[in-house]
Design a protein around this motif. Structure first.
Motif, PDB file in Angstrom:
ATOM      1  N   THR A 159      10.253  -6.359  12.208  1.00  0.00           N
ATOM      2  CA  THR A 159       9.838  -7.328  13.218  1.00  0.00           C
ATOM      3  C   THR A 159      10.858  -8.462  13.309  1.00  0.00           C
ATOM      4  O   THR A 159      11.422  -8.871  12.277  1.00  0.00           O
ATOM      5  CB  THR A 159       8.437  -7.867  12.884  1.00  0.00           C
ATOM      6  N   PRO A 160      11.159  -9.005  14.474  1.00  0.00           N
ATOM      7  CA  PRO A 160      10.595  -8.636  15.779  1.00  0.00           C
ATOM      8  C   PRO A 160      11.271  -7.400  16.365  1.00  0.00           C
ATOM      9  O   PRO A 160      12.487  -7.327  16.439  1.00  0.00           O
ATOM     10  CB  PRO A 160      10.888  -9.865  16.633  1.00  0.00           C
ATOM     11  N   VAL A 161      10.468  -6.437  16.757  1.00  0.00           N
ATOM     12  CA  VAL A 161      10.994  -5.209  17.330  1.00  0.00           C
ATOM     13  C   VAL A 161      11.524  -5.458  18.734  1.00  0.00           C
ATOM     14  O   VAL A 161      12.558  -4.926  19.131  1.00  0.00           O
ATOM     15  CB  VAL A 161       9.905  -4.118  17.348  1.00  0.00           C
ATOM     16  N   LEU A 162      10.817  -6.301  19.497  1.00  0.00           N
ATOM     17  CA  LEU A 162      11.246  -6.656  20.850  1.00  0.00           C
ATOM     18  C   LEU A 162      11.521  -8.154  20.913  1.00  0.00           C
ATOM     19  O   LEU A 162      10.746  -8.953  20.387  1.00  0.00           O
ATOM     20  CB  LEU A 162      10.162  -6.299  21.870  1.00  0.00           C
ATOM     21  N   ILE A 163      12.615  -8.511  21.556  1.00  0.00           N
ATOM     22  CA  ILE A 163      12.913  -9.924  21.737  1.00  0.00           C
ATOM     23  C   ILE A 163      12.071 -10.472  22.882  1.00  0.00           C
ATOM     24  O   ILE A 163      11.523  -9.727  23.697  1.00  0.00           O
ATOM     25  CB  ILE A 163      14.423 -10.149  22.001  1.00  0.00           C
ATOM     26  N   GLN A 164      11.967 -11.779  22.962  1.00  0.00           N
ATOM     27  CA  GLN A 164      11.104 -12.431  23.939  1.00  0.00           C
ATOM     28  C   GLN A 164      11.402 -12.047  25.392  1.00  0.00           C
ATOM     29  O   GLN A 164      10.465 -11.845  26.172  1.00  0.00           O
ATOM     30  CB  GLN A 164      11.185 -13.958  23.774  1.00  0.00           C
ATOM     31  N   PRO A 165      12.673 -11.941  25.810  1.00  0.00           N
ATOM     32  CA  PRO A 165      12.916 -11.548  27.209  1.00  0.00           C
ATOM     33  C   PRO A 165      12.286 -10.208  27.575  1.00  0.00           C
ATOM     34  O   PRO A 165      11.831 -10.023  28.707  1.00  0.00           O
ATOM     35  CB  PRO A 165      14.445 -11.485  27.298  1.00  0.00           C
ATOM     36  N   HIS A 166      12.237  -9.264  26.644  1.00  0.00           N
ATOM     37  CA  HIS A 166      11.587  -7.981  26.923  1.00  0.00           C
ATOM     38  C   HIS A 166      10.075  -8.156  27.049  1.00  0.00           C
ATOM     39  O   HIS A 166       9.430  -7.521  27.898  1.00  0.00           O
ATOM     40  CB  HIS A 166      11.905  -6.967  25.820  1.00  0.00           C
ATOM     41  N   LEU A 167       9.497  -8.982  26.204  1.00  0.00           N
ATOM     42  CA  LEU A 167       8.054  -9.233  26.268  1.00  0.00           C
ATOM     43  C   LEU A 167       7.689  -9.926  27.579  1.00  0.00           C
ATOM     44  O   LEU A 167       6.710  -9.575  28.239  1.00  0.00           O
ATOM     45  CB  LEU A 167       7.619 -10.074  25.069  1.00  0.00           C
ATOM     46  N   GLN A 168       8.482 -10.923  27.963  1.00  0.00           N
ATOM     47  CA  GLN A 168       8.225 -11.633  29.214  1.00  0.00           C
ATOM     48  C   GLN A 168       8.401 -10.716  30.422  1.00  0.00           C
ATOM     49  O   GLN A 168       7.688 -10.855  31.427  1.00  0.00           O
ATOM     50  CB  GLN A 168       9.172 -12.833  29.315  1.00  0.00           C
ATOM     51  N   ALA A 169       9.341  -9.753  30.315  1.00  0.00           N
ATOM     52  CA  ALA A 169       9.549  -8.797  31.410  1.00  0.00           C
ATOM     53  C   ALA A 169       8.304  -7.946  31.629  1.00  0.00           C
ATOM     54  O   ALA A 169       7.991  -7.567  32.771  1.00  0.00           O
ATOM     55  CB  ALA A 169      10.759  -7.910  31.116  1.00  0.00           C
ATOM     56  N   MET A 170       7.560  -7.651  30.545  1.00  0.00           N
ATOM     57  CA  MET A 170       6.346  -6.851  30.692  1.00  0.00           C
ATOM     58  C   MET A 170       5.302  -7.586  31.514  1.00  0.00           C
ATOM     59  O   MET A 170       4.628  -6.988  32.358  1.00  0.00           O
ATOM     60  CB  MET A 170       5.792  -6.505  29.307  1.00  0.00           C
ATOM     61  N   ASP A 171       5.142  -8.896  31.302  1.00  0.00           N
ATOM     62  CA  ASP A 171       4.202  -9.682  32.111  1.00  0.00           C
ATOM     63  C   ASP A 171       4.619  -9.694  33.573  1.00  0.00           C
ATOM     64  O   ASP A 171       3.786  -9.560  34.483  1.00  0.00           O
ATOM     65  CB  ASP A 171       4.132 -11.114  31.577  1.00  0.00           C
ATOM     66  N   ARG A 172       5.910  -9.856  33.803  1.00  0.00           N
ATOM     67  CA  ARG A 172       6.422  -9.890  35.185  1.00  0.00           C
ATOM     68  C   ARG A 172       6.198  -8.551  35.875  1.00  0.00           C
ATOM     69  O   ARG A 172       5.783  -8.495  37.041  1.00  0.00           O
ATOM     70  CB  ARG A 172       7.913 -10.236  35.138  1.00  0.00           C
ATOM     71  N   ARG A 173       6.456  -7.466  35.164  1.00  0.00           N
ATOM     72  CA  ARG A 173       6.282  -6.134  35.749  1.00  0.00           C
ATOM     73  C   ARG A 173       4.816  -5.794  35.968  1.00  0.00           C
ATOM     74  O   ARG A 173       4.476  -5.078  36.918  1.00  0.00           O
ATOM     75  CB  ARG A 173       6.959  -5.091  34.846  1.00  0.00           C
ATOM     76  N   LEU A 174       3.954  -6.303  35.100  1.00  0.00           N
ATOM     77  CA  LEU A 174       2.518  -6.082  35.291  1.00  0.00           C
ATOM     78  C   LEU A 174       2.060  -6.691  36.608  1.00  0.00           C
ATOM     79  O   LEU A 174       1.273  -6.086  37.355  1.00  0.00           O
ATOM     80  CB  LEU A 174       1.745  -6.677  34.121  1.00  0.00           C
ATOM     81  N   ARG A 175       2.546  -7.877  36.924  1.00  0.00           N
ATOM     82  CA  ARG A 175       2.190  -8.513  38.201  1.00  0.00           C
ATOM     83  C   ARG A 175       2.697  -7.683  39.381  1.00  0.00           C
ATOM     84  O   ARG A 175       2.024  -7.577  40.418  1.00  0.00           O
ATOM     85  CB  ARG A 175       2.770  -9.929  38.246  1.00  0.00           C
ATOM     86  N   LEU A 176       3.873  -7.048  39.234  1.00  0.00           N
ATOM     87  CA  LEU A 176       4.412  -6.211  40.300  1.00  0.00           C
ATOM     88  C   LEU A 176       3.561  -4.962  40.507  1.00  0.00           C
ATOM     89  O   LEU A 176       3.357  -4.513  41.641  1.00  0.00           O
ATOM     90  CB  LEU A 176       5.859  -5.812  39.973  1.00  0.00           C
ATOM     91  N   VAL A 177       3.046  -4.396  39.415  1.00  0.00           N
ATOM     92  CA  VAL A 177       2.161  -3.232  39.530  1.00  0.00           C
ATOM     93  C   VAL A 177       0.910  -3.599  40.312  1.00  0.00           C
ATOM     94  O   VAL A 177       0.472  -2.869  41.219  1.00  0.00           O
ATOM     95  CB  VAL A 177       1.789  -2.698  38.132  1.00  0.00           C
ATOM     96  N   LEU A 178       0.306  -4.741  39.967  1.00  0.00           N
ATOM     97  CA  LEU A 178      -0.891  -5.187  40.671  1.00  0.00           C
ATOM     98  C   LEU A 178      -0.596  -5.473  42.144  1.00  0.00           C
ATOM     99  O   LEU A 178      -1.446  -5.233  43.017  1.00  0.00           O
ATOM    100  CB  LEU A 178      -1.467  -6.421  39.983  1.00  0.00           C
ATOM    101  N   GLN A 179       0.593  -5.970  42.439  1.00  0.00           N
ATOM    102  CA  GLN A 179       0.971  -6.205  43.840  1.00  0.00           C
ATOM    103  C   GLN A 179       1.040  -4.896  44.615  1.00  0.00           C
ATOM    104  O   GLN A 179       0.575  -4.812  45.762  1.00  0.00           O
ATOM    105  CB  GLN A 179       2.325  -6.917  43.902  1.00  0.00           C
ATOM    106  N   VAL A 180       1.589  -3.855  44.008  1.00  0.00           N
ATOM    107  CA  VAL A 180       1.675  -2.548  44.667  1.00  0.00           C
ATOM    108  C   VAL A 180       0.276  -2.003  44.928  1.00  0.00           C
ATOM    109  O   VAL A 180      -0.023  -1.502  46.026  1.00  0.00           O
ATOM    110  CB  VAL A 180       2.492  -1.561  43.805  1.00  0.00           C
ATOM    111  N   LEU A 181      -0.621  -2.121  43.925  1.00  0.00           N
ATOM    112  CA  LEU A 181      -1.983  -1.624  44.097  1.00  0.00           C
ATOM    113  C   LEU A 181      -2.739  -2.414  45.151  1.00  0.00           C
ATOM    114  O   LEU A 181      -3.491  -1.845  45.952  1.00  0.00           O
ATOM    115  CB  LEU A 181      -2.721  -1.673  42.759  1.00  0.00           C
ATOM    116  N   ASN A 182      -2.550  -3.714  45.185  1.00  0.00           N
ATOM    117  CA  ASN A 182      -3.200  -4.538  46.211  1.00  0.00           C
ATOM    118  C   ASN A 182      -2.696  -4.166  47.601  1.00  0.00           C
ATOM    119  O   ASN A 182      -3.469  -4.141  48.568  1.00  0.00           O
ATOM    120  CB  ASN A 182      -2.953  -6.019  45.934  1.00  0.00           C
ATOM    121  N   GLY A 183      -1.403  -3.875  47.705  1.00  0.00           N
ATOM    122  CA  GLY A 183      -0.854  -3.439  48.990  1.00  0.00           C
ATOM    123  C   GLY A 183      -1.453  -2.107  49.431  1.00  0.00           C
ATOM    124  O   GLY A 183      -1.732  -1.904  50.622  1.00  0.00           O
ATOM    125  N   CYS A 184      -1.673  -1.209  48.471  1.00  0.00           N
ATOM    126  CA  CYS A 184      -2.306   0.075  48.793  1.00  0.00           C
ATOM    127  C   CYS A 184      -3.735  -0.131  49.294  1.00  0.00           C
ATOM    128  O   CYS A 184      -4.176   0.522  50.252  1.00  0.00           O
ATOM    129  CB  CYS A 184      -2.317   0.969  47.553  1.00  0.00           C
TER     130      CYS A 184
END
Length: 547
Positions: free
Chosen positions: A495-520
């Protein structure tokens, strides 16, 4: 006649150019060695050593006897060529090194060594003398292993409250699975599994954590006393590879860290070196050595990437033991794997049951990439490609298409563009979960969100209700995907296996997934997009209605 003379002269000229080119190549190859030999002649008796002497010069030659011994041991074992690992030494000063002569790392290392030598004086000489002396009592001290400091293994979650525990108490993560029949389990313990360690003459697999435990009076070995890797195999069902709340998984992960390795062999195939390690309890795991530091950002496009473990370090220190194996691409001196100095970091993945016991079927991902610089896959040029997939078995019925949507979201969250195949267990037919084994190209470039990974979701506009609700839950501040991921990795020795920028990228990408689903949903409506697989407190496994 004149033409013939000119033709002969032209051939002679071409031959001379070829000979000059060959001579230049030979001279370029020999020049570094000639320079080293000249430097050795000027430097005295020790000048012929091609290793840069540093403050620990007394330890400089320790790796060579060990490498020779390892090579002799491999030869004695009678390994065929494809299983032979070439033991190499000191790539850092060779022309094929990953660090060039203009490397900032090499310049900085040389400057640091020079400064240390200048400032050391008599103290440096004394320290080198102590380094050459054996340890007190003649016993060699045990070198600490990577991660022995235990950093983070017992760390508490941020704020002292476990978000992970709170998440798993949420009703969405407490849904019960349907009762299992013999047709729903991969193995029937009474008829399919027989494991008698007494026949092997080795009891190490048994009593892994309890030396006082005895065999049952009947002499029978119960399933609960099986090694953890076998208990993991027995627990596989139609609905899941392992239970989220299973204690066997924690025990298996502990075994991967602590079990003694009894043999190592190279796995054939693949683009990079992989080793098969066998443990004292007869379990096996796939070892992938590190090839890039955690803060390294992978280049785009995908075909230019190499698999990541966590951490392709170059052989910076001259004492390091290095080796390479045989594979399709990244197995050469330029991609040698090096220890620090004799320990190497990597990942271990537990094996699934042997194919002879549990056959698996390999499926081509409908949204597989072309893996070509100019050629595009069909899904990249046809916006209605999903309509064709929906009419093709096994995606025309059951939950397979929804499984692909879940896998798509999973890959997008970690930036994995390399999902070309997946697998299923043959016993369960098409009504089962899918297995996506290789995630080696995930978490490559944290600053880039590869939206093409989400094309299956945007083209098909389908998702499970349980998946959609969990995504919404993970986007809330009290849970937050990045915090949950960070906490889940705290127990890892590296540990840490993932650095903070990778962890923060997951939150950002999660919001993008929800945006795609909302658009659908805005385009097709909630009922057409979301497949209701939640009935009360239970996640159902019925076939979705065909749309």
């Amino acid at each position: 006649m004149l033409k013939m003379i000119l033709f002969r002269k032209f051939r002679v000229f071409i031959l001379m150019v070829f000979l000059v080119a060959c001579t230049m190549h030979i001279m370029v190859d020999l020049l570094p060695k000639l320079e080293k030999r000249a430097a050795g002649a000027d430097g005295g008796a020790d000048g012929g050593c091609r290793c840069a002497r540093g403050p620990d010069e007394g330890l400089q030659g320790w790796g060579k006897p060990r490498a020779a011994a390892a090579a002799a041991e491999a030869a004695a074992a009678g390994w065929p060529n494809k299983h032979t690992l070439r033991i190499l030494q000191d790539f850092s000063n060779e022309p094929g090194s990953n660090l060039t002569s203009q490397s900032l790392e090499k310049i900085a290392a040389a400057a640091a060594a020079a400064a240390a030598a200048a400032a050391g004086g008599a103290d440096g000489a004394e320290s080198r003398k102590r380094a050459r002396e054996p340890a007190a009592g003649g016993a060699e001290e045990r070198k600490p292993l990577m991660g022995d400091s235990g950093r983070g293994r017992h760390a508490a979650a941020p704020g002292g409250v476990s978000r992970l525990s709170a998440l798993f108490e949420h009703p969405l993560y407490r849904a019960e699975r349907p009762p299992l029949t013999d047709e729903d389990t991969l193995f029937n313990v009474n008829t399919d599994i027989r494991f008698y360690p007494r026949a092997t003459g080795n009891q190490d697999w048994h009593n892994e954590g309890n030396e006082e435990e005895e065999y049952p009076p009947t002499g029978e070995v119960t399933a609960e006393s099986y090694p953890n890797w076998l208990r993991f195999h027995i627990g596989i069902s139609r609905y899941e590879l392992y239970s989220r709340h299973s204690a066997v998984l924690d025990a298996l992960l502990k075994d991967l860290v602590s079990q003694r390795i009894t043999s190592v062999a190279m796995k054939s195939g693949g683009t990079q070196l992989k080793l098969i390690m066998t443990f004292q309890n007869y379990g096996q795991a796939l070892f992938k050595p590190m090839n890039s530091p955690p803060e390294f950002s992978q280049p785009i496009p995908m075909y230019a990437q190499i698999n990541r473990v966590r951490a392709n370090w170059a052989a910076i220190r001259t004492n390091n033991i290095c080796f390479y194996g045989e594979c399709s691409y990244y197995c050469s001196t330029e991609h040698a794997l090096c220890g620090k100095p004799d320990q190497i970091e990597g990942s271990l993945a537990a094996f699934l049951p042997d194919l002879a016991l549990a056959k698996r079927k390999t499926w081509r991902n409908p949204w597989r990439r072309s893996y070509h610089k100019r050629k595009k896959a069909e899904w990249e040029v046809d916006p209605d490609y999903c309509d064709e997939v929906k009419q093709t078995p096994p995606y025309d019925r059951g939950t397979r298409l929804l499984d692909i949507m879940d896998m798509t979201i999973f890959d997008f969250l970690m930036g994995n563009m390399d999902r070309h195949h997946y697998e299923t267990f043959e016993k369960f037919g098409n009504d089962t979960f899918i297995i996506h084994l290789d995630n080696g190209r995930g978490f490559g470039k944290h600053s880039h969100d590869e939206l093409s990974i989400l094309v299956p979701l945007s083209q098909c506009c389908r998702v499970r209700k349980s998946t959609f609700l969990r995504l919404q839950l993970l986007a809330k501040e009290e849970y937050q995907l990045s915090s949950l991921m960070e906490e889940s990795l705290l127990r890892d020795r590296l540990t840490p296996v993932l650095i903070q920028p990778h962890l923060q990228a997951m939150d950002r990408r999660l919001r993008l997934v929800l945006q795609v689903l909302n658009g659908c949903m805005e385009k097709e409506g909630y009922a057409s997009v979301v497949e209701d697989d939640v009935a009360g407190d239970q996640v159902t496994h019925r076939s979705p209605r065909h749309r």
